[in-house]
Write a protein that holds these residues in place. Structure first.
Motif, PDB file in Angstrom:
ATOM      1  N   CYS A 192       0.816  -1.223   0.000  1.00 23.50           N
ATOM      2  CA  CYS A 192       0.000   0.000   0.000  1.00 23.50           C
ATOM      3  C   CYS A 192       0.847   1.270   0.000  1.00 23.50           C
ATOM      4  O   CYS A 192       0.309   2.380   0.047  1.00 23.50           O
ATOM      5  CB  CYS A 192      -0.962   0.002   1.191  1.00 23.50           C
ATOM      6  SG  CYS A 192      -0.202   0.386   2.779  1.00 23.50           S
ATOM      7  N   GLY A 193       2.168   1.114  -0.040  1.00 22.24           N
ATOM      8  CA  GLY A 193       3.041   2.280  -0.080  1.00 22.24           C
ATOM      9  C   GLY A 193       3.223   2.970   1.250  1.00 22.24           C
ATOM     10  O   GLY A 193       3.583   4.153   1.295  1.00 22.24           O
ATOM     11  N   ALA A 194       2.977   2.252   2.360  1.00 21.59           N
ATOM     12  CA  ALA A 194       3.141   2.852   3.687  1.00 21.59           C
ATOM     13  C   ALA A 194       4.621   2.960   4.038  1.00 21.59           C
ATOM     14  O   ALA A 194       5.460   2.199   3.544  1.00 21.59           O
ATOM     15  CB  ALA A 194       2.414   2.018   4.734  1.00 21.59           C
ATOM     16  N   ARG A 195       4.932   3.887   4.918  1.00 17.45           N
ATOM     17  CA  ARG A 195       6.295   4.077   5.385  1.00 17.45           C
ATOM     18  C   ARG A 195       6.354   3.899   6.900  1.00 17.45           C
ATOM     19  O   ARG A 195       5.445   4.302   7.619  1.00 17.45           O
ATOM     20  CB  ARG A 195       6.803   5.473   5.015  1.00 17.45           C
ATOM     21  CG  ARG A 195       6.944   5.685   3.501  1.00 17.45           C
ATOM     22  CD  ARG A 195       8.067   4.825   2.943  1.00 17.45           C
ATOM     23  NE  ARG A 195       8.242   4.990   1.508  1.00 17.45           N
ATOM     24  CZ  ARG A 195       7.731   4.169   0.606  1.00 17.45           C
ATOM     25  NH1 ARG A 195       6.982   3.141   0.988  1.00 17.45           N
ATOM     26  NH2 ARG A 195       7.958   4.365  -0.685  1.00 17.45           N
ATOM     27  N   LEU A 196       7.450   3.300   7.354  1.00 18.41           N
ATOM     28  CA  LEU A 196       7.685   3.101   8.776  1.00 18.41           C
ATOM     29  C   LEU A 196       8.440   4.311   9.310  1.00 18.41           C
ATOM     30  O   LEU A 196       9.491   4.681   8.779  1.00 18.41           O
ATOM     31  CB  LEU A 196       8.509   1.832   8.999  1.00 18.41           C
ATOM     32  CG  LEU A 196       8.997   1.555  10.424  1.00 18.41           C
ATOM     33  CD1 LEU A 196       7.810   1.309  11.364  1.00 18.41           C
ATOM     34  CD2 LEU A 196       9.951   0.356  10.426  1.00 18.41           C
ATOM     35  N   VAL A 197       7.902   4.929  10.369  1.00 13.56           N
ATOM     36  CA  VAL A 197       8.513   6.109  10.977  1.00 13.56           C
ATOM     37  C   VAL A 197       8.799   5.792  12.442  1.00 13.56           C
ATOM     38  O   VAL A 197       7.923   5.288  13.157  1.00 13.56           O
ATOM     39  CB  VAL A 197       7.593   7.343  10.872  1.00 13.56           C
ATOM     40  CG1 VAL A 197       8.274   8.579  11.449  1.00 13.56           C
ATOM     41  CG2 VAL A 197       7.205   7.585   9.418  1.00 13.56           C
ATOM     42  N   ARG A 253       0.913   6.799   5.467  1.00 14.81           N
ATOM     43  CA  ARG A 253       0.702   6.969   4.038  1.00 14.81           C
ATOM     44  C   ARG A 253       0.595   8.459   3.775  1.00 14.81           C
ATOM     45  O   ARG A 253      -0.059   9.177   4.520  1.00 14.81           O
ATOM     46  CB  ARG A 253      -0.587   6.274   3.577  1.00 14.81           C
ATOM     47  CG  ARG A 253      -0.526   4.756   3.569  1.00 14.81           C
ATOM     48  CD  ARG A 253      -1.819   4.188   3.042  1.00 14.81           C
ATOM     49  NE  ARG A 253      -2.087   4.657   1.679  1.00 14.81           N
ATOM     50  CZ  ARG A 253      -3.302   4.872   1.186  1.00 14.81           C
ATOM     51  NH1 ARG A 253      -4.375   4.693   1.939  1.00 14.81           N
ATOM     52  NH2 ARG A 253      -3.461   5.276  -0.065  1.00 14.81           N
ATOM     53  N   GLY A 254       1.247   8.918   2.722  1.00 13.05           N
ATOM     54  CA  GLY A 254       1.153  10.324   2.381  1.00 13.05           C
ATOM     55  C   GLY A 254       2.473  11.050   2.483  1.00 13.05           C
ATOM     56  O   GLY A 254       3.535  10.456   2.693  1.00 13.05           O
ATOM     57  N   TRP A 298      -2.008   8.375   9.375  1.00 16.83           N
ATOM     58  CA  TRP A 298      -1.105   7.733  10.335  1.00 16.83           C
ATOM     59  C   TRP A 298      -1.822   6.621  11.108  1.00 16.83           C
ATOM     60  O   TRP A 298      -3.025   6.686  11.324  1.00 16.83           O
ATOM     61  CB  TRP A 298      -0.614   8.738  11.375  1.00 16.83           C
ATOM     62  CG  TRP A 298       0.260   9.846  10.921  1.00 16.83           C
ATOM     63  CD1 TRP A 298      -0.132  11.079  10.479  1.00 16.83           C
ATOM     64  CD2 TRP A 298       1.688   9.863  10.904  1.00 16.83           C
ATOM     65  NE1 TRP A 298       0.965  11.858  10.186  1.00 16.83           N
ATOM     66  CE2 TRP A 298       2.094  11.141  10.438  1.00 16.83           C
ATOM     67  CE3 TRP A 298       2.678   8.932  11.244  1.00 16.83           C
ATOM     68  CZ2 TRP A 298       3.445  11.503  10.304  1.00 16.83           C
ATOM     69  CZ3 TRP A 298       4.013   9.294  11.110  1.00 16.83           C
ATOM     70  CH2 TRP A 298       4.386  10.555  10.639  1.00 16.83           C
ATOM     71  N   SER A 299      -1.041   5.669  11.582  1.00 13.58           N
ATOM     72  CA  SER A 299      -1.529   4.686  12.550  1.00 13.58           C
ATOM     73  C   SER A 299      -0.338   4.098  13.287  1.00 13.58           C
ATOM     74  O   SER A 299       0.761   3.992  12.730  1.00 13.58           O
ATOM     75  CB  SER A 299      -2.307   3.556  11.866  1.00 13.58           C
ATOM     76  OG  SER A 299      -2.742   2.606  12.826  1.00 13.58           O
ATOM     77  N   GLU A 300      -0.549   3.718  14.549  1.00 12.44           N
ATOM     78  CA  GLU A 300       0.508   2.994  15.257  1.00 12.44           C
ATOM     79  C   GLU A 300       0.317   1.489  15.155  1.00 12.44           C
ATOM     80  O   GLU A 300       1.222   0.730  15.499  1.00 12.44           O
ATOM     81  CB  GLU A 300       0.563   3.409  16.728  1.00 12.44           C
ATOM     82  CG  GLU A 300      -0.635   3.011  17.561  1.00 12.44           C
ATOM     83  CD  GLU A 300      -0.511   3.475  19.001  1.00 12.44           C
ATOM     84  OE1 GLU A 300       0.497   3.155  19.663  1.00 12.44           O
ATOM     85  OE2 GLU A 300      -1.434   4.162  19.472  1.00 12.44           O
ATOM     86  N   THR A 301      -0.854   1.050  14.701  1.00 12.47           N
ATOM     87  CA  THR A 301      -1.066  -0.377  14.500  1.00 12.47           C
ATOM     88  C   THR A 301      -0.561  -0.755  13.112  1.00 12.47           C
ATOM     89  O   THR A 301      -0.647   0.030  12.173  1.00 12.47           O
ATOM     90  CB  THR A 301      -2.552  -0.749  14.629  1.00 12.47           C
ATOM     91  OG1 THR A 301      -3.307  -0.001  13.666  1.00 12.47           O
ATOM     92  CG2 THR A 301      -3.072  -0.442  16.020  1.00 12.47           C
ATOM     93  N   PRO A 302      -0.002  -1.948  12.955  1.00  7.20           N
ATOM     94  CA  PRO A 302       0.602  -2.320  11.673  1.00  7.20           C
ATOM     95  C   PRO A 302      -0.436  -2.545  10.589  1.00  7.20           C
ATOM     96  O   PRO A 302      -1.636  -2.698  10.869  1.00  7.20           O
ATOM     97  CB  PRO A 302       1.346  -3.619  12.011  1.00  7.20           C
ATOM     98  CG  PRO A 302       0.560  -4.205  13.141  1.00  7.20           C
ATOM     99  CD  PRO A 302       0.097  -3.030  13.955  1.00  7.20           C
TER     100      PRO A 302
END
Length: 397
Positions: free
Chosen positions: A101-106, A131-132, A225-229
């Motif tokens: 989904c193109g998410a990034r880990l921060v 995402r974003g 944003w989300s803190e859940t994977p």
């Protein structure tokens, strides 16, 4: 042996494609530490303070090794919550879903990490998924929240406030729900402003589904944003945990329309405990939809907000106020029973082990809570030992 490998080489491979502007082999932070935080995001439920304290003390990778090696008797109860989820396949599935989904880990230490989350102390997220494009760190941020069951008055005020604040350069933060949240996001977008949404499930699972298009628009110019994977389902517990992030990221929080027991008051409680500026929009004294706003004004010393100018005044002429890092984020927290019922289903029977894994509770704790739920008539156990929840007005199977 649990197949979680924390070597530098394996960590770099696992993180490939998940870090903003980072190629494989070019991670500026310790790869094992970053990967360990991704693993921790799979293991823990939002706001797990025992994980937060352990990670703060020894680091994410070392903390994960402590858990896997079975060291530290004081961690036995926490380990019982975490171990059912500590599987390499579950971690790999979450990372693969993020890549798709193109998410990034921060993680802490990244430029994109929201610095104000430090005010949450042990309850801060171990990692975030985004995402974003991200969020300007130097812009004032205002959280606008309210009820899903909003009136036309509430939605109109929400859209106008968000539009005017976005036009003034503020970042508008909300939770992407129907009602007030959606009106706030749309109002900010209508002015070409930046808006941010926090989800209670993975960023790859748009929720509510009716806002899938809205979330795409938010991600195009701001962030989701989300803190859940990725792959995690939204639950009541996770919604309540998500609220502390909305409050922590903002310089000011405004409740626009909320009933007496609205979940928005949970966000307001976190804001008060964190020392954030807090306001509420008044409504007719005869309107049940505004009773929660009046509680904020009366019980939490909220500022009466009637225009965007009032919110900008809350932020102060000298820039946004700093949070009070000495406060804990315990306001409005719910108990383990909520997590238990999030994990149960009235249709699908689930074993104690499955309930423990889904809820993030230790197996023994889940079993005890199931026993109490059975005595209260809220859960029923089948002949095979599997459990179902009992909805109000239903009959036992």
């Amino acid at each position: 042996m649990i197949p979680i490998e924390l070597s530098e080489a394996s960590a770099r491979r696992a993180l490939d494609g998940l870090r903003e502007g980072v190629d494989l082999g070019d991670e500026p932070l310790d790869p094992a530490e970053v990967y360990a935080r991704a693993v921790w995001s799979v293991l823990v439920e939002p706001g797990d303070s025992e994980a937060g304290v352990l990670i703060a003390a020894v680091g994410a990778a070392a903390a994960l090794r402590v858990v896997m090696d079975g060291r530290g008797d004081a961690l036995d109860r926490a380990r019982a919550r975490w171990m059912p989820r500590l599987q390499g396949s579950a971690v790999d599935a979450a990372l693969d879903a993020a890549r798709r989904c193109g998410a990034r880990l921060v993680v802490p230490g990244d430029e994109a990490w929201p610095a104000r989350f430090g005010d949450l102390e042990a309850h801060a997220p171990v990692a975030l998924w985004r995402r974003g494009r991200g969020t300007p760190s130097d812009a004032p941020a205002v959280a606008l929240v309210g009820a899903r069951a909003a009136t036309a008055y509430g939605e109109g005020v929400a859209a106008d406030l968000a539009a005017e604040l976005a036009a003034a350069g503020a970042v508008v933060i909300s939770g992407a729900a129907y009602g007030i949240d959606g009106a706030c996001h749309r109002g900010a977008l209508s002015m070409g402003g930046t808006t941010v949404a926090f989800l209670a499930g993975g960023v790859d699972r748009p929720y509510p589904r009716g806002h899938e298009g809205l979330l795409e628009r938010i991600a195009a110019t701001g962030a989701v944003w989300s803190e859940t994977p990725c792959g995690a389902a939204p639950t009541k517990w996770r919604f309540l945990g998500r609220n502390r992030l909305i409050a922590a990221m903002a310089h000011a929080v405004v409740v626009i329309e909320a009933g007496w027991r609205s979940g928005s008051l949970n966000t307001a409680g976190h804001a008060a405990m964190l020392g954030r500026r807090l306001g509420a929009v008044p409504g007719p004294i005869t309107s049940a939809a505004s009773a929660g706003c009046h509680r904020v004004l009366r019980e939490l010393d909220g500022v009466c907000v009637t225009s965007a100018a009032d919110v900008l005044e809350m932020l102060g002429a000298d820039g946004p106020p700093a949070g009070d890092s000495g406060r804990a984020a315990d306001a409005g927290r719910t108990d383990d029973t909520t997590r238990l019922f999030d994990a149960l289903s009235p249709r699908s029977a689930r074993s104690v082990d499955d309930v423990a894994r889904r809820s993030g509770l230790a197996r023994d704790d889940a079993a005890v809570l199931l026993g109490f739920a059975e005595l209260e008539g809220r859960a029923v156990r089948g002949d095979d030992g599997a459990w179902r929840s009992v909805t109000r007005g239903s009959t036992r199977p």
